[in-house]
Design an enzyme around this catalytic site. Sequence first.
Site, PDB file in Angstrom:
ATOM      1  N   LYS A 263       0.840  -1.195   0.000  1.00  0.00           N
ATOM      2  CA  LYS A 263       0.000   0.000   0.000  1.00  0.00           C
ATOM      3  C   LYS A 263       0.880   1.252   0.000  1.00  0.00           C
ATOM      4  CE  LYS A 263      -3.787  -1.890   2.835  1.00  0.00           C
ATOM      5  NZ  LYS A 263      -4.892  -1.730   1.873  1.00  0.00           N
ATOM      6  N   ARG A 337     -10.438 -11.283   1.410  1.00  0.00           N
ATOM      7  CA  ARG A 337     -11.301 -12.308   0.828  1.00  0.00           C
ATOM      8  C   ARG A 337     -10.643 -13.685   0.869  1.00  0.00           C
ATOM      9  NH1 ARG A 337     -11.446  -8.901  -4.589  1.00  0.00           N
ATOM     10  NH2 ARG A 337     -11.305  -7.339  -2.935  1.00  0.00           N
TER      11      ARG A 337
END
Length: 489
Positions: A263, A337
């Site tokens: 990130k 996920r």
Amino acid sequence: MTTISLDSVVLTALDADAIVVGVHPAEDGVRPAGADDLDTALSGRLADSLAALGATGKAGEVVKLPTLGALPAALIVAVGLGDSADAEGLRRAAGSALRALAGKSKVAVALPATSADEVEAVALGALLGNYGFANYRTSEKPGPVEEIVVVGSGDDAPVRRAETLASAIFLVRDLVNTPPSDLSPEDFAGVATKVAAEGGLGIEVLDEKALVDGGYGGIVGVGQGSANPPRLVRLAYTHPEASKTLALVGKGITFDSGGLSLKPAEGMDWMKSDMGGAAAVLGALAAIAELKPAVNVVGYLALAENMPSGTAQRPSDVLTVYGGKTVEVLNTDAEGRLVMADPIVRSGEDEPDLLIDIATLTGAQLVALGTRTTGVMANDDDVREKVVAAAVRTGEPSWGMPLPEELRKGLDSAVADIANISGERWGGMLVAGVFLKEFVPDGVRWAHLDIAGPSYNKGEPHGYTPKAGTGAAVRTLVAVAEDMAAGEL
């Protein structure tokens, strides 16, 4: 520790630091919502005095009026209710007032509450607004109010219920606010073990070896780049009269660097909150254990730390999720996920009547719905609408979203059963839901809650919501459990 009680005390005789009253807008200033005895003690000048101080009655506005010896209480605190106030309006008003009274010893909250639901709303708002997290401060700051008196009559069960919910939400806020240096997956599992012991919950904790041996490839893959190994926690609440089972799955990334798909710095500073879904499941189970609805509830906490290192998973790696389905990892920052897939599949062994997963899953949720509204997706329209209704009823803004079938093609992989991201840029929140749907056991009703924005308040405090961890979705999950117990879901 703050104490809270319900009392039909006479306000003009109450020895307290402050008395909170509600006010509505009026043509010439404000109109107090009740508080006639206080107005009499001030020679009928309560409204005029508040107007002179600039009070408008706008929802959430707080104005303090010194009583100058006219009452035993030193302050009257007027909080705006707007033109009218429902239960959520009362929660927010009480929270705003308590936030403005940090450092006081005793506060009476005399907002207009006649029904049990309204009394609970006032009590819960006051408690939530009174929250503070000072575990790492060395300088003195005003602490929470020590004693709260909710002014009203009747049974105190609504206040006790509010106390239970607030305690669960505080647990979630504390976990979200804790630095990742002090909350590894193992640490989180330790907190869950303590909560289970206190609430009489069953608990199973799978460590890194058990996860490898059990075939939990999603959690193992995400966690393999960290020096802090992953954990999967299963909690269980059972009720002797239950005929239905609710399964809850929470994303618990204790810190999300993005892995090798790193990130940017400005997107990483609040990633200690990426375990907000697992925290919400734990908080909900703690409250459910005390409220005892007649439904069985199983909760899974998928705990891992997503870090870049020589052992981290790589873009193009293929993971085998619990149950055998393979996933090509195209972006290691779409890790939530992956850890959720394992327990979603595993939950089928509990034969749930309803499965809900909850996660700080996508930045796309913030783009679509902002920072305060949860996105709700489901494989059943009725389930989606009833979960949204339960959330809104408890004061947690939520909005039903679709799961368009055409988005599934974007998750096709050249080498595995499915890829973890789509080649398309658009609809990221929905794509994540479509991915998770692939792992839902056949025949199980399922809903997915994306709380990426609502779980962490990067802005200023508002109502009963503090800066940083909010405790989002605890009330929603408890309401869903109670609706199932009542046969409504």
